[in-house]
Scaffold this active site. Structure first.
Site, PDB file in Angstrom:
ATOM      1  N   THR A   1       0.938  -1.144  -0.065  1.00  0.00           N
ATOM      2  CA  THR A   1       0.023   0.037   0.033  1.00  0.00           C
ATOM      3  C   THR A   1       0.915   1.215  -0.245  1.00  0.00           C
ATOM      4  OG1 THR A   1      -1.690  -1.031   1.062  1.00  0.00           O
ATOM      5  CG2 THR A   1      -1.566   1.303   1.139  1.00  0.00           C
TER       6      THR A   1
ATOM      7  N   TYR B   1      -8.146   0.209  -3.650  1.00  0.00           N
ATOM      8  CA  TYR B   1      -6.791   0.534  -4.441  1.00  0.00           C
ATOM      9  C   TYR B   1      -5.941  -0.249  -5.115  1.00  0.00           C
ATOM     10  CZ  TYR B   1      -4.758  -0.031  -0.090  1.00  0.00           C
ATOM     11  OH  TYR B   1      -4.289  -0.823   0.965  1.00  0.00           O
TER      12      TYR B   1
ATOM     13  N   THR C   1       1.817  -4.303   4.024  1.00  0.00           N
ATOM     14  CA  THR C   1       1.510  -4.687   5.595  1.00  0.00           C
ATOM     15  C   THR C   1       0.773  -6.000   5.942  1.00  0.00           C
ATOM     16  OG1 THR C   1      -0.652  -3.629   5.898  1.00  0.00           O
ATOM     17  CG2 THR C   1       1.225  -2.237   6.300  1.00  0.00           C
ATOM     18  N   ASP C   2       0.271  -6.563   4.879  1.00  0.00           N
ATOM     19  CA  ASP C   2      -0.407  -7.739   5.165  1.00  0.00           C
ATOM     20  C   ASP C   2       0.230  -8.897   5.520  1.00  0.00           C
ATOM     21  OD1 ASP C   2      -2.570  -6.365   4.572  1.00  0.00           O
ATOM     22  OD2 ASP C   2      -3.346  -7.569   2.969  1.00  0.00           O
TER      23      ASP C   2
ATOM     24  N   LYS D   1       0.363  -7.891  12.751  1.00  0.00           N
ATOM     25  CA  LYS D   1      -0.564  -6.858  12.213  1.00  0.00           C
ATOM     26  C   LYS D   1      -1.991  -7.039  13.327  1.00  0.00           C
ATOM     27  CE  LYS D   1      -2.827  -4.862   8.209  1.00  0.00           C
ATOM     28  NZ  LYS D   1      -2.818  -4.741   6.672  1.00  0.00           N
TER      29      LYS D   1
ATOM     30  N   GLU E   1       0.918 -35.808  26.883  1.00  0.00           N
ATOM     31  CA  GLU E   1       0.738 -36.628  25.988  1.00  0.00           C
ATOM     32  C   GLU E   1       1.012 -36.298  24.451  1.00  0.00           C
ATOM     33  OE1 GLU E   1      -3.489 -38.098  26.662  1.00  0.00           O
ATOM     34  OE2 GLU E   1      -3.280 -39.023  24.660  1.00  0.00           O
TER      35      GLU E   1
HETATM   36  C1  SIN Z   1      -0.949  -3.099   2.539  1.00  0.00           C
HETATM   37  O1  SIN Z   1       0.215  -2.764   2.331  1.00  0.00           O
HETATM   38  O2  SIN Z   1      -1.463  -2.252   3.803  1.00  0.00           O
HETATM   39  C2  SIN Z   1      -2.030  -3.843   2.154  1.00  0.00           C
HETATM   40  C3  SIN Z   1      -1.483  -4.716   0.959  1.00  0.00           C
HETATM   41  C4  SIN Z   1      -0.221  -5.307   0.881  1.00  0.00           C
HETATM   42  O3  SIN Z   1      -0.221  -5.948   2.100  1.00  0.00           O
HETATM   43  O4  SIN Z   1       0.484  -5.354  -0.006  1.00  0.00           O
END
Ligand code: SIN
Length: 340
Positions: A24, A38, A104-105, A177, A299
């Site tokens: 992003t 987006y 971020t994912d 996250k 166990e």
């Molecule tokens: C993000 O970056 O927040 C979402 C999309 C990605 O992980 O590439």
């Protein structure tokens, strides 16, 4: 790999290389009011750097576009390429630190991978953004400024891989996250933040307790692929025994189970895992609860189930891939999980 562009050398400042992978932070859409819908991974790293001219005062910058993807599509191939490039760059006396721009994912997975396989004590910082570059109040430029300032800071040496988002500095070992949309999307549920960064000035609180970078036994520099490890969930009326069998037949060497509560696995699913473990499948018990520990009972340990401790399923998967790249001995892998 599309290679290197921006060179703004100046002897007095640290030399930082930015490796861009997309996300992003490099995302765009044609409305400034849109923060969903987006396309991630559109802008080049050059144009991101040009949007923050203040960076010229912080460090001499070079950049390379390693990939330009939505991080949901991150692959072993890109991880290996990234790790090898980071190791090669940080060997050079001309490079003082590396910043990796990333979606971020899956950032917590890539950051933990690098935390375990980077062979340097020089700063390595991951950064991304929750809002695309075209949004009102886009968070990318300030995050990027903070990340490059952190990588340029001699105090960042020896701290393992760090993630900086929303002014919070977190260790790749613990960060996760924890929000789908908010700019304050990252936290370390089982640890505190490592520090705070205020307008580029870092204030450190802690360092990660577990081995990383130079103390880590994992080395991917000579690897062309990684062992196949997958994740399955456990839930009410779980039918994942079918998926477990199919994955094993398809070449999966290890499974991480996102169990319920403290790692519990539905009996139908568990019976299949026990059968597959007798045929060589390695199984790590983690939890779908994003806080706390999973320790297999006596166990289950005897049967070979391995405890993930405080690693969430996606991080346990990273460690299991690296463990399986060294050994398929269950006891040895269990020890690796105890240590890292
Ligand atoms: C993000 O970056 O927040 C979402 C999309 C990605 O992980 O590439």
């Amino acid at each position: 790999m599309q290679d290197s562009h921006n060179t703004r050398h100046n002897i007095a400042k640290p030399n930082i290389v930015i490796l861009a992978t997309g996300g992003t932070i490099a995302g765009a859409v044609d409305s400034s009011l849109q923060t969903t819908g987006y396309q991630a991974g559109v802008l080049s790293i050059e144009s991101l750097l040009q949007s923050v001219p203040e960076l010229a005062n912080v460090a001499n910058l070079e950049s390379e576009q390693i990939a330009n993807i939505d991080s949901a599509d991150m692959s072993d191939e890109i991880w290996l390429r990234l790790a090898k490039r980071v190791n090669a760059l940080l060997k050079s006396s001309q490079v003082d630190g590396v910043v990796i721009t990333h979606g971020t994912d899956t950032m917590e997975e890539s950051a933990f991978f690098l935390h375990l396989v980077a062979k340097s004590d020089k700063p390595i910082v991951f950064v991304g953004a929750m809002r695309p570059s075209t949004a009102l109040s886009a968070d990318g430029p300030k995050n990027l400024y903070n990340a490059i300032s952190l990588a340029a800071n001699p105090e960042s040496k020896g701290k393992g891989v760090m993630v900086v988002m929303n002014d919070r500095i977190q260790s790749a070992r613990y960060v996760s996250k924890t929000h789908t949309l908010n700019v304050n999307a990252f936290a370390s549920p089982n640890a505190s933040d490592m520090g705070y960064i205020l307008d580029g000035k870092a204030f450190f609180y802690t360092t990660p307790a577990k081995p990383h970078t130079l103390q880590s036994e994992f080395d991917v520099d000579k690897l062309d692929s990684l062992p196949k490890v997958d994740i399955l969930y456990s839930y009410a009326n779980d039918n994942s025994q079918v998926a477990a069998q199919a994955l094993f037949n398809h070449g999966t060497k290890g499974l991480v189970i996102a169990g319920s509560g403290a790692g519990s696995i539905h009996k139908n699913h568990k019976d299949m895992l026990k059968k597959l473990m007798q045929n060589g499948l390695v199984v790590v018990q983690s939890s779908r609860v994003n806080n706390g520990l999973v320790i297999a009972n006596e166990e289950d340990s005897k049967l070979g189930f391995i405890s993930s401790y405080d690693l969430n399923p996606q991080k346990a998967r990273v460690l299991l891939m690296l463990a399986l790249s060294k050994t398929d001995n269950n006891e040895r892998i269990a020890k690796i999980f105890e240590s890292y």
